[in-house]
Design a protein around this motif. Structure first.
Motif, mmCIF file in Angstrom:
data_model
loop_
_atom_site.group_PDB
_atom_site.id
_atom_site.type_symbol
_atom_site.label_atom_id
_atom_site.label_comp_id
_atom_site.label_asym_id
_atom_site.label_seq_id
_atom_site.Cartn_x
_atom_site.Cartn_y
_atom_site.Cartn_z
ATOM 1 N N GLU A 23 94.908 52.221 -14.328
ATOM 2 C CA GLU A 23 96.300 52.606 -14.562
ATOM 3 C C GLU A 23 97.260 51.471 -14.247
ATOM 4 O O GLU A 23 97.137 50.774 -13.253
ATOM 5 C CB GLU A 23 96.647 53.867 -13.774
ATOM 6 C CG GLU A 23 96.011 55.084 -14.425
ATOM 7 C CD GLU A 23 96.310 56.398 -13.730
ATOM 8 O OE1 GLU A 23 96.794 56.401 -12.588
ATOM 9 O OE2 GLU A 23 96.036 57.430 -14.355
ATOM 10 N N GLY A 24 98.198 51.279 -15.171
ATOM 11 C CA GLY A 24 99.234 50.276 -15.005
ATOM 12 C C GLY A 24 98.840 48.869 -15.404
ATOM 13 O O GLY A 24 99.654 47.957 -15.319
ATOM 14 N N GLY A 42 87.924 46.587 -18.531
ATOM 15 C CA GLY A 42 87.859 47.400 -19.741
ATOM 16 C C GLY A 42 86.435 47.685 -20.162
ATOM 17 O O GLY A 42 86.092 48.819 -20.514
ATOM 18 N N TRP A 43 85.592 46.641 -20.136
ATOM 19 C CA TRP A 43 84.190 46.851 -20.523
ATOM 20 C C TRP A 43 83.498 47.784 -19.541
ATOM 21 O O TRP A 43 82.763 48.684 -19.945
ATOM 22 C CB TRP A 43 83.428 45.528 -20.611
ATOM 23 C CG TRP A 43 82.025 45.726 -21.098
ATOM 24 C CD1 TRP A 43 81.599 45.739 -22.393
ATOM 25 C CD2 TRP A 43 80.858 45.997 -20.292
ATOM 26 N NE1 TRP A 43 80.242 45.998 -22.446
ATOM 27 C CE2 TRP A 43 79.768 46.163 -21.170
ATOM 28 C CE3 TRP A 43 80.644 46.118 -18.928
ATOM 29 C CZ2 TRP A 43 78.480 46.434 -20.723
ATOM 30 C CZ3 TRP A 43 79.361 46.400 -18.466
ATOM 31 C CH2 TRP A 43 78.295 46.549 -19.369
ATOM 32 N N SER A 100 95.670 49.320 -23.995
ATOM 33 C CA SER A 100 96.268 49.862 -22.769
ATOM 34 C C SER A 100 95.228 50.725 -22.074
ATOM 35 O O SER A 100 94.226 51.123 -22.685
ATOM 36 C CB SER A 100 97.510 50.693 -23.093
ATOM 37 O OG SER A 100 97.152 51.984 -23.524
ATOM 38 N N PRO A 101 95.482 51.052 -20.825
ATOM 39 C CA PRO A 101 94.524 51.907 -20.118
ATOM 40 C C PRO A 101 94.476 53.330 -20.665
ATOM 41 O O PRO A 101 93.516 54.057 -20.408
ATOM 42 C CB PRO A 101 95.012 51.883 -18.670
ATOM 43 C CG PRO A 101 96.398 51.388 -18.700
ATOM 44 C CD PRO A 101 96.566 50.591 -19.951
ATOM 45 N N TYR A 107 89.514 58.750 -23.132
ATOM 46 C CA TYR A 107 88.095 58.905 -23.416
ATOM 47 C C TYR A 107 87.367 59.396 -22.169
ATOM 48 O O TYR A 107 86.597 60.357 -22.223
ATOM 49 C CB TYR A 107 87.503 57.594 -23.942
ATOM 50 C CG TYR A 107 86.016 57.650 -24.225
ATOM 51 C CD1 TYR A 107 85.428 58.755 -24.836
ATOM 52 C CD2 TYR A 107 85.187 56.586 -23.880
ATOM 53 C CE1 TYR A 107 84.060 58.808 -25.087
ATOM 54 C CE2 TYR A 107 83.824 56.620 -24.134
ATOM 55 C CZ TYR A 107 83.267 57.736 -24.732
ATOM 56 O OH TYR A 107 81.906 57.783 -24.974
ATOM 57 N N TYR A 108 87.630 58.769 -21.029
ATOM 58 C CA TYR A 108 86.937 59.209 -19.813
ATOM 59 C C TYR A 108 87.242 60.676 -19.515
ATOM 60 O O TYR A 108 86.349 61.460 -19.198
ATOM 61 C CB TYR A 108 87.249 58.343 -18.574
ATOM 62 C CG TYR A 108 86.389 58.870 -17.472
ATOM 63 C CD1 TYR A 108 85.046 58.521 -17.401
ATOM 64 C CD2 TYR A 108 86.853 59.869 -16.632
ATOM 65 C CE1 TYR A 108 84.194 59.130 -16.503
ATOM 66 C CE2 TYR A 108 86.009 60.483 -15.736
ATOM 67 C CZ TYR A 108 84.679 60.110 -15.676
ATOM 68 O OH TYR A 108 83.832 60.742 -14.808
ATOM 69 N N ASP A 109 88.505 61.064 -19.605
ATOM 70 C CA ASP A 109 88.886 62.444 -19.289
ATOM 71 C C ASP A 109 88.193 63.446 -20.216
ATOM 72 O O ASP A 109 87.784 64.526 -19.782
ATOM 73 C CB ASP A 109 90.396 62.615 -19.347
ATOM 74 C CG ASP A 109 91.119 61.875 -18.224
ATOM 75 O OD1 ASP A 109 90.466 61.444 -17.246
ATOM 76 O OD2 ASP A 109 92.353 61.725 -18.337
ATOM 77 N N ALA A 110 88.067 63.098 -21.489
ATOM 78 C CA ALA A 110 87.383 63.990 -22.437
ATOM 79 C C ALA A 110 85.895 64.096 -22.097
ATOM 80 O O ALA A 110 85.307 65.189 -22.156
ATOM 81 C CB ALA A 110 87.578 63.493 -23.868
#
Length: 169
Positions: A23-24, A42-43, A100-101, A107-110
């Motif tokens: 985040e940020g 990111g990776w 961006s994050p 994707y992670y939350d889903a």
């Protein structure tokens, strides 16, 4: 505490670390690599999410969030749709560029929602089911689910470490 509660708690903790790691941050910060062979934030977050998505969908018998919810198209990475990051080259790591994050956390939350739905319904008896006989001893559902948590926690910690370096530059 029952099995579903323990697994739900374990899988819930990963998301906290993922969000804190990204985040940020700017696209440049997400792509920062400590050296040319190192992984980027990111990776790492993309990879840990792909592993969780692939492995949990595999044992749940469901389609991966990556394809079911269009994240493969949204990320538009130059890899086969089934790529999860395992064994990728330094050039592949560099190819994971995220604007961006928000895309990473969406994707992670889903994936987390799908994972939590699945593990929240498990019972103790489910964990002994053999899911992969290619290993000796064969891999059970319980072992696979713990392995995913362990892998995700390690990569989230690596992303947090790199974030600390990025913020001190």
């Amino acid at each position: 505490m029952d099995v579903a509660a323990v697994l739900t708690d374990s899988y819930s903790r990963i998301g906290e670390e993922v969000h804190a790691a990204v985040e940020g941050l700017s696209a440049e910060q997400l792509a920062f690599r400590v050296d040319p062979q190192a992984n980027s934030i990111g990776w790492l977050v993309w990879h840990l999410t792909r592993v969780q998505d692939d492995h949990v969908a595999g044992v749940a018998g469901t389609e991966q969030v990556w394809t079911a919810q269009g994240f493969a198209e949204r990320f538009a990475l130059p890899f086969p749709v089934g790529a999860i990051g395992y064994g990728q080259s330094s050039e592949d790591v560099a190819a994971v560029r995220v604007g961006s994050p928000d895309l990473l956390t969406a994707y992670y939350d889903a994936v987390a929602a799908a994972s939590l739905d699945y593990v929240g319904r498990l019972t103790e008896g489910d964990l002994d089911r053999v899911i992969d006989e290619a290993w000796d001893p064969p891999v059970t559902l319980g072992v696979r689910l713990v392995s995913v948590v362990d892998d995700c926690a390690q990569h989230a910690g690596q992303a947090a470490f790199i974030r600390g370096i990025v913020q001190r530059r």
